[in-house]
Design an enzyme around this catalytic site. Structure first.
Site, PDB file in Angstrom:
ATOM      1  CB  THR A   1      -2.932   4.817  -0.010  1.00  0.00           C
ATOM      2  OG1 THR A   1      -1.528   5.561   0.172  1.00  0.00           O
ATOM      3  CG2 THR A   1      -2.572   3.490   0.473  1.00  0.00           C
ATOM      4  CB  SER A   2      -2.828   9.446  -1.375  1.00  0.00           C
ATOM      5  OG  SER A   2      -1.465   9.665  -1.003  1.00  0.00           O
TER       6      SER A   2
ATOM      7  CG  ASP B   1      -8.171  21.896   6.074  1.00  0.00           C
ATOM      8  OD1 ASP B   1      -6.716  21.880   6.295  1.00  0.00           O
ATOM      9  OD2 ASP B   1      -8.490  23.261   6.598  1.00  0.00           O
TER      10      ASP B   1
ATOM     11  CB  THR C   1      -5.355   7.877   8.739  1.00  0.00           C
ATOM     12  OG1 THR C   1      -4.224   8.693   8.107  1.00  0.00           O
ATOM     13  CG2 THR C   1      -6.239   8.710   9.279  1.00  0.00           C
ATOM     14  N   GLY C   2      -3.001   5.433   8.094  1.00  0.00           N
ATOM     15  CA  GLY C   2      -2.278   4.649   7.063  1.00  0.00           C
ATOM     16  C   GLY C   2      -2.251   3.130   7.816  1.00  0.00           C
ATOM     17  CG  ASP C   3      -0.455   2.380  11.439  1.00  0.00           C
ATOM     18  OD1 ASP C   3       0.429   1.940  10.739  1.00  0.00           O
ATOM     19  OD2 ASP C   3      -0.140   2.987  12.388  1.00  0.00           O
TER      20      ASP C   3
ATOM     21  CB  THR D   1      -1.134  -0.042   1.008  1.00  0.00           C
ATOM     22  OG1 THR D   1      -0.160  -0.005   2.551  1.00  0.00           O
ATOM     23  CG2 THR D   1      -1.937  -1.140   1.141  1.00  0.00           C
TER      24      THR D   1
ATOM     25  CG  ASN E   1       3.139   7.849  -0.100  1.00  0.00           C
ATOM     26  OD1 ASN E   1       4.080   7.564  -0.993  1.00  0.00           O
ATOM     27  ND2 ASN E   1       3.201   8.328   0.835  1.00  0.00           N
TER      28      ASN E   1
END
Length: 288
Positions: A160-161, A201, A207-209, A122, A124
């Site tokens: 992921t982004s 914002d 959040t990644g975990d 996963t 970025n």
């Protein structure tokens, strides 16, 4: 009495070393130690001595020590010898927005040792570019990068982004995924998906975990359907973040910016959404 074996069975999360680079985004102070390779080895040997080292999944994330990372690879390989169906999910945390926030000597370890034994990764956009040596400027570039990552080992890749322009405007991020599936005749079929994700914002810890853990869970339920697995995963993220922001603003009060403690993810309160999320994020299958 807690049945420890039942608690850890199914998913073995390698303990991650935590340093200031992660927490300094939100908090001014932090304490703790970096877990070393020797300490990880001792922990794993203890698990083996108790004969509770039979796992279906391994999930790893942030670390900043090369020997620790190499020990993770050794453990994953040993676990896969015991269970060839074990799935290793790796979040190859290297950096973001053009800069690394781990030592540069971790890059070749991830590229040459970790990614080849991973089943799901996963990264970025920056991490995907770093691992493949190819820049992403277009959707076609992203697909080519995911194909290169497939050739390195993993059958499932989710970027992921990215900085790609969203079809829904500049208030959205673009995420892309690709999954290779072995067909009954021995050939491989590839499904590629794209998702438009609303920007938020705020800065959160974890959040990644959460994303990697949810992708692990939903690919378990939908092993050959990346579209559904991604829709479930991103929908969980949406619900958790939405609930967290609402709670944080209520605590902060009108016109005040929420503090880092107020923005701690509302995980327990989101239990129902984690287990069975309403689908609010839809993926588009790419026909390339």
């Amino acid at each position: 009495v807690i049945d420890l074996k039942a608690l850890v069975e199914g998913v073995f999360t390698i303990v991650k070393s935590i340093t200031g680079e992660v927490l300094s985004l939100c908090y001014s102070h932090w304490k703790g130690q970096v877990l070393t390779a020797d300490e990880l080895h001792v922990l794993y040997e203890g698990i083996k001595l108790n004969n509770v080292h039979h796992y279906d999944y391994v999930l790893t994330g942030y670390t900043r020590d090369t020997s620790f990372l190499e020990m993770v690879v050794d453990i994953v390989q040993e676990l896969k010898r015991a269970n060839p169906n074990l799935v290793y999910v790796c979040d190859p945390v290297l950096g973001d927005h053009g800069s690394m926030y781990v030592p540069e000597n971790l890059h070749p370890v991830y590229k040459n040792k970790v990614v080849p034994v991973a089943d799901i990764i996963t990264p970025n956009q920056f991490e995907a570019e770093l691992l493949t040596g190819k820049n992403i400027s277009t959707e076609k570039d992203a697909v080519e990068v995911m194909d290169l990552l497939h050739k390195m080992g993993p059958d499932t890749v989710v970027i992921t982004s990215s900085d790609l322009p969203s079809r829904l405007g500049d208030r959205f991020l673009v995420s892309l995924g690709s999954q290779r599936t072995l067909m009954p005749d021995g050939t491989k079929s590839t499904q590629r998906v794209r998702m438009e994700i609303p920007k938020v914002d705020a800065v959160f810890v974890g959040t990644g975990d959460l994303f990697a853990a949810m992708l692990l869970a939903w690919t378990h339920h939908y092993p050959n359907d990346l579209k559904t697995a991604c829709e479930k995963t991103f929908s969980v993220m949406h619900h958790v973040i939405k609930r967290t922001i609402s709670y944080a603003h209520d605590l902060a009060g009108p016109g005040r910016k929420p503090s880092p403690p107020q923005l701690e993810l509302r995980m327990v309160q989101s239990k129902a959404d984690i287990e069975d999320p309403a689908i609010v994020m839809e993926a588009t299958v790419l026909n390339l």
